[in-house]
Design a protein around this motif. Structure first.
Motif, PDB file in Angstrom:
ATOM      1  N   GLY A   1       0.808  -1.214   0.000  1.00 59.85           N
ATOM      2  CA  GLY A   1       0.000   0.000   0.000  1.00 59.85           C
ATOM      3  C   GLY A   1       0.845   1.270   0.000  1.00 59.85           C
ATOM      4  O   GLY A   1       0.534   2.232  -0.708  1.00 59.85           O
ATOM      5  N   GLU A   2       1.918   1.281   0.798  1.00 57.89           N
ATOM      6  CA  GLU A   2       2.785   2.458   0.852  1.00 57.89           C
ATOM      7  C   GLU A   2       3.497   2.694  -0.480  1.00 57.89           C
ATOM      8  O   GLU A   2       3.633   3.836  -0.928  1.00 57.89           O
ATOM      9  CB  GLU A   2       3.803   2.295   1.978  1.00 57.89           C
ATOM     10  CG  GLU A   2       3.214   2.386   3.370  1.00 57.89           C
ATOM     11  CD  GLU A   2       2.664   3.767   3.665  1.00 57.89           C
ATOM     12  OE1 GLU A   2       3.208   4.757   3.138  1.00 57.89           O
ATOM     13  OE2 GLU A   2       1.682   3.865   4.416  1.00 57.89           O
ATOM     14  N   CYS A   3       3.959   1.624  -1.095  1.00 59.87           N
ATOM     15  CA  CYS A   3       4.630   1.763  -2.398  1.00 59.87           C
ATOM     16  C   CYS A   3       3.656   2.293  -3.447  1.00 59.87           C
ATOM     17  O   CYS A   3       4.008   3.163  -4.259  1.00 59.87           O
ATOM     18  CB  CYS A   3       5.205   0.427  -2.834  1.00 59.87           C
ATOM     19  SG  CYS A   3       6.611  -0.126  -1.840  1.00 59.87           S
ATOM     20  N   LEU A   4       2.435   1.776  -3.442  1.00 63.79           N
ATOM     21  CA  LEU A   4       1.437   2.260  -4.397  1.00 63.79           C
ATOM     22  C   LEU A   4       1.103   3.724  -4.156  1.00 63.79           C
ATOM     23  O   LEU A   4       1.007   4.517  -5.114  1.00 63.79           O
ATOM     24  CB  LEU A   4       0.180   1.391  -4.292  1.00 63.79           C
ATOM     25  CG  LEU A   4      -0.978   1.787  -5.223  1.00 63.79           C
ATOM     26  CD1 LEU A   4      -0.560   1.673  -6.678  1.00 63.79           C
ATOM     27  CD2 LEU A   4      -2.202   0.908  -4.949  1.00 63.79           C
ATOM     28  N   LEU A   5       0.932   4.107  -2.888  1.00 62.88           N
ATOM     29  CA  LEU A   5       0.635   5.505  -2.574  1.00 62.88           C
ATOM     30  C   LEU A   5       1.769   6.423  -2.983  1.00 62.88           C
ATOM     31  O   LEU A   5       1.539   7.491  -3.571  1.00 62.88           O
ATOM     32  CB  LEU A   5       0.361   5.641  -1.079  1.00 62.88           C
ATOM     33  CG  LEU A   5       0.077   7.059  -0.565  1.00 62.88           C
ATOM     34  CD1 LEU A   5      -1.166   7.627  -1.218  1.00 62.88           C
ATOM     35  CD2 LEU A   5      -0.062   7.078   0.951  1.00 62.88           C
ATOM     36  N   ALA A   6       3.008   6.038  -2.691  1.00 60.53           N
ATOM     37  CA  ALA A   6       4.159   6.860  -3.072  1.00 60.53           C
ATOM     38  C   ALA A   6       4.257   6.999  -4.589  1.00 60.53           C
ATOM     39  O   ALA A   6       4.555   8.086  -5.109  1.00 60.53           O
ATOM     40  CB  ALA A   6       5.440   6.244  -2.513  1.00 60.53           C
ATOM     41  N   PHE A   7       3.983   5.917  -5.301  1.00 61.91           N
ATOM     42  CA  PHE A   7       4.044   5.971  -6.764  1.00 61.91           C
ATOM     43  C   PHE A   7       2.979   6.914  -7.320  1.00 61.91           C
ATOM     44  O   PHE A   7       3.263   7.746  -8.209  1.00 61.91           O
ATOM     45  CB  PHE A   7       3.870   4.564  -7.333  1.00 61.91           C
ATOM     46  CG  PHE A   7       3.808   4.512  -8.826  1.00 61.91           C
ATOM     47  CD1 PHE A   7       4.966   4.637  -9.592  1.00 61.91           C
ATOM     48  CD2 PHE A   7       2.591   4.357  -9.482  1.00 61.91           C
ATOM     49  CE1 PHE A   7       4.896   4.601 -10.988  1.00 61.91           C
ATOM     50  CE2 PHE A   7       2.529   4.315 -10.868  1.00 61.91           C
ATOM     51  CZ  PHE A   7       3.681   4.439 -11.622  1.00 61.91           C
ATOM     52  N   VAL A   8       1.744   6.802  -6.820  1.00 64.37           N
ATOM     53  CA  VAL A   8       0.665   7.656  -7.321  1.00 64.37           C
ATOM     54  C   VAL A   8       0.955   9.128  -7.035  1.00 64.37           C
ATOM     55  O   VAL A   8       0.796   9.997  -7.909  1.00 64.37           O
ATOM     56  CB  VAL A   8      -0.674   7.224  -6.698  1.00 64.37           C
ATOM     57  CG1 VAL A   8      -1.777   8.226  -7.039  1.00 64.37           C
ATOM     58  CG2 VAL A   8      -1.065   5.841  -7.184  1.00 64.37           C
ATOM     59  N   LEU A   9       1.393   9.439  -5.801  1.00 66.67           N
ATOM     60  CA  LEU A   9       1.708  10.831  -5.468  1.00 66.67           C
ATOM     61  C   LEU A   9       2.860  11.360  -6.315  1.00 66.67           C
ATOM     62  O   LEU A   9       2.843  12.529  -6.744  1.00 66.67           O
ATOM     63  CB  LEU A   9       2.054  10.929  -3.987  1.00 66.67           C
ATOM     64  CG  LEU A   9       0.902  10.697  -2.994  1.00 66.67           C
ATOM     65  CD1 LEU A   9       1.420  10.750  -1.570  1.00 66.67           C
ATOM     66  CD2 LEU A   9      -0.205  11.734  -3.202  1.00 66.67           C
ATOM     67  N   ALA A  10       3.869  10.523  -6.561  1.00 66.25           N
ATOM     68  CA  ALA A  10       5.010  10.962  -7.374  1.00 66.25           C
ATOM     69  C   ALA A  10       4.592  11.242  -8.808  1.00 66.25           C
ATOM     70  O   ALA A  10       5.013  12.250  -9.414  1.00 66.25           O
ATOM     71  CB  ALA A  10       6.103   9.895  -7.321  1.00 66.25           C
ATOM     72  N   VAL A  11       3.765  10.370  -9.379  1.00 67.56           N
ATOM     73  CA  VAL A  11       3.307  10.582 -10.758  1.00 67.56           C
ATOM     74  C   VAL A  11       2.479  11.858 -10.859  1.00 67.56           C
ATOM     75  O   VAL A  11       2.658  12.672 -11.792  1.00 67.56           O
ATOM     76  CB  VAL A  11       2.509   9.353 -11.236  1.00 67.56           C
ATOM     77  CG1 VAL A  11       1.815   9.651 -12.567  1.00 67.56           C
ATOM     78  CG2 VAL A  11       3.426   8.151 -11.389  1.00 67.56           C
ATOM     79  N   LEU A  12       1.564  12.070  -9.927  1.00 66.44           N
ATOM     80  CA  LEU A  12       0.735  13.282  -9.958  1.00 66.44           C
ATOM     81  C   LEU A  12       1.571  14.539  -9.766  1.00 66.44           C
ATOM     82  O   LEU A  12       1.324  15.573 -10.405  1.00 66.44           O
ATOM     83  CB  LEU A  12      -0.342  13.201  -8.870  1.00 66.44           C
ATOM     84  CG  LEU A  12      -1.415  12.121  -9.065  1.00 66.44           C
ATOM     85  CD1 LEU A  12      -2.372  12.101  -7.886  1.00 66.44           C
ATOM     86  CD2 LEU A  12      -2.189  12.371 -10.365  1.00 66.44           C
ATOM     87  N   ALA A  13       2.583  14.460  -8.884  1.00 65.47           N
ATOM     88  CA  ALA A  13       3.449  15.628  -8.687  1.00 65.47           C
ATOM     89  C   ALA A  13       4.258  15.935  -9.938  1.00 65.47           C
ATOM     90  O   ALA A  13       4.401  17.111 -10.335  1.00 65.47           O
ATOM     91  CB  ALA A  13       4.379  15.367  -7.499  1.00 65.47           C
TER      92      ALA A  13
END
Length: 568
Positions: A27-39
């Motif tokens: 879950g943490e890896c997925l959240l970090a990936f989504v936030l990084a892509v959006l940023a």
């Protein structure tokens, strides 16, 4: 603390056992990936280039991962990143949510959120938009909504959950202590009853045994009389033996050492023999393979036979009696059945027979406590049948027995209201009975509950501040918009050469920070003219482009009106 120890401590907190389960890591890896892509996407579409977009994405991913181990540091860094970049806005509520529950201490949390807001406001207000002081209200509102509110919400929710867990543990402890109190009360009552039985019945039975023993050797008795006295002596001795066993069971719930473990096997035969010696026509039948019973069930089976023989002797002394023990696959069936009493004097009930009326009731209660049942009633041929179904010492029976032994006191009244005369040295209560108000005061005086109350108060103040700030912010925004924007129809109605006074009456004042940075942009203004620059409400479809309407006045007349686009 040097850099090496700091890095080692950080690594220990990041790799702490239980911190990263497989589900949480995914879950943490997925959240970090989504936030990084959006940023990265937010930085790229605003024209900052791929290099900056990648750098912001990496920073967002790192802060998202370490926010649990370094909540205060991640919060301050998120405020800095959110204020200086376009793509860091989504990270702020995520980090604030984690920081609200993980920063220990109210003062430390306040300092962390204040530092994060200070860096955010400095970059947004003074660097990104110099001179737009009024926007501080709007950005303060943004920070409160997307940082402070999530932090307070998670902090309150965590403290509430912790408080509930503490209350559940306290309730479980009180229930355990309640069971202990009830168990000790039962044990004290059983010991008192056992002592009374030993002191009263034991003395009387001992006298009976001594007197009948002396009478049995009296030379003046006939053989039949001596035989009857012998039966009485044996009955009194057996009654004393039973009394000792009952006293032992009442005291500690176990049989006395050296006594047979099964009354069903060893005791019922003695009851039948004693009844036959007293002149009753009784026989014993056994079917099935003998199996052990729990002590309480074994004792209940013995009492069923004893009660059945006693009732038959009272009400049908001359009838034939059959005692049967049937070992079924799951339970023992104990039955005492007698036929109808023969006609004649011997068939009538014994005159003056004493009956307490509680025998069958007591048997039913015994059977119920061991998971069995008792049947009693007349049969078709005029006789009477008493039967009991008693389960073996199976896992289900043991569970039922354990559940019964741990049954709480009657729920009709609060156990705190019960009191016992015994003092501390006589088996008194194992805990001090607290007043509920004192208990609640003790619970609410803990740090966590105080933090919860303080959090609720701060949350209420922040909600009021948010409402006030939102009202003034919206009012200010509407006022600034009215001063800075002109409708396309008004722009079309104004003609070059119109008097300046008439034109200015149709146009807004233009004294707004929304157009303060538009001065000097666009085509060159006529020499010696005074220009009013406004934003067109028609606007451009491009979010990065503003449509500007400029009106220039000279010698009291409108000498030029022009519409052009300005890049943000």
């Amino acid at each position: 603390m040097n850099a090496t120890s700091w890095a080692r401590d950080l690594w220990r907190r990041l790799t702490e056992p239980g911190q990263w389960s497989r589900r949480r890591a995914a879950g943490e890896c997925l959240l970090a990936f989504v936030l990084a892509v959006l940023a990265a996407w937010g930085e790229y579409v605003t024209g900052h280039g791929w290099v900056r977009a990648v750098a912001v994405a990496v920073a967002v991913a790192v802060l998202s991962v370490v926010r649990r181990a370094l909540p205060a540091t991640a919060l301050v860094a998120a405020g800095l990143l959110c204020g200086g970049t376009e793509g860091g806005g989504l990270l702020l509520p995520v980090v604030a949510w984690s920081a609200g529950a993980r920063i220990t201490g109210v003062l430390r949390a306040l300092l962390a959120f204040s530092a994060s807001f200070a860096l955010y406001a400095a970059l947004v207000v003074w660097i990104a938009h110099p001179g737009w002081v009024w926007l501080a209200v709007m950005h303060t509102l943004f920070f409160l909504v997307f940082a402070v509110v999530p932090g307070l919400a998670n902090r309150y929710w965590t403290q509430r959950r912790t408080l509930l867990d503490t209350l559940r543990e306290r309730n479980a402890q009180l229930l355990r202590e309640r069971q202990m109190i009830a168990g000790q009360a039962r044990m004290r009552e059983r010991q008192r009853i056992a002592q009374d039985m030993h002191d009263s019945l034991g003395h009387q039975l001992a006298l009976i045994a001594v007197q009948t023993g002396a009478l049995e050797v009296d030379r003046e008795l006939t053989g039949r009389q001596r035989e009857a006295v012998g039966v009485l002596r044996e009955a009194s001795v057996a009654a004393m033996q039973e009394l000792r066993e009952v006293v032992g069971i009442l005291k500690d719930g176990t049989h006395d050492e050296g006594q047979p473990a099964s009354r069903v096997v060893a005791g019922i035969q003695g009851l039948v023999d004693a009844a036959a010696a007293a002149g009753m026509r009784v026989g014993l039948e056994r079917t099935g393979e003998a199996r052990p019973l729990a002590p309480a069930a074994d004792h209940a089976a013995y009492r069923v036979v004893q009660e059945g023989l006693t009732n038959a002797a009272k009400h049908a002394p001359s009838a034939s009696i059959t005692v049967s023990l049937r070992y079924e696959p799951d339970s023992l069936v104990v039955e005492v059945a007698n036929g109808p009493a023969p006609e004649g004097a011997g068939g009538r009930a014994t005159a003056g027979a004493v009956s307490g009326g509680q025998g069958l009731t007591g048997l039913r209660e015994r059977a119920r406590l061991v998971g069995g049942m008792v049947f009693a009633g007349a049969v078709e041929d005029g006789g009477f049948r008493l039967a009991a179904v008693l389960p073996y010492d199976s896992a289900e029976a043991r569970e039922a027995r354990e559940a019964r032994e741990t049954t709480l006191v009657d729920g009709g009244g609060d156990f705190r209201q019960q009191s016992w005369a015994a003092g501390p040295g006589e088996g008194g209560a194992v805990i001090d009975l607290l007043d509920p108000r004192e208990e609640f005061k003790d619970i609410m005086s803990t740090k966590k509950s105080n933090g919860c109350l303080l959090g609720c108060g701060i949350a209420l103040l922040i909600l009021v501040a948010l409402a006030v700030a939102a009202f003034f912010g919206v009012s200010k925004a509407i006022d600034e918009t009215d001063k800075a924007m002109v409708d396309p129809s008004v722009y079309a109605s104004v003609k070059v050469g119109d008097p300046e006074d008439q034109v200015r009456e149709k146009l807004p004042s233009g004294k707004s920070v929304l157009v303060s940075d538009l001065q000097g942009k666009g085509p060159a203004a006529p020499a010696g003219a005074t220009c009013l620059t406004l934003l067109s409400k028609g606007g451009s479809t491009d979010v990065n482009t503003d449509t500007v309407d400029r009106f220039c006045f000279k010698d009291g007349k409108l000498v030029e009106k022009r519409e052009f686009d300005v890049k943000n």
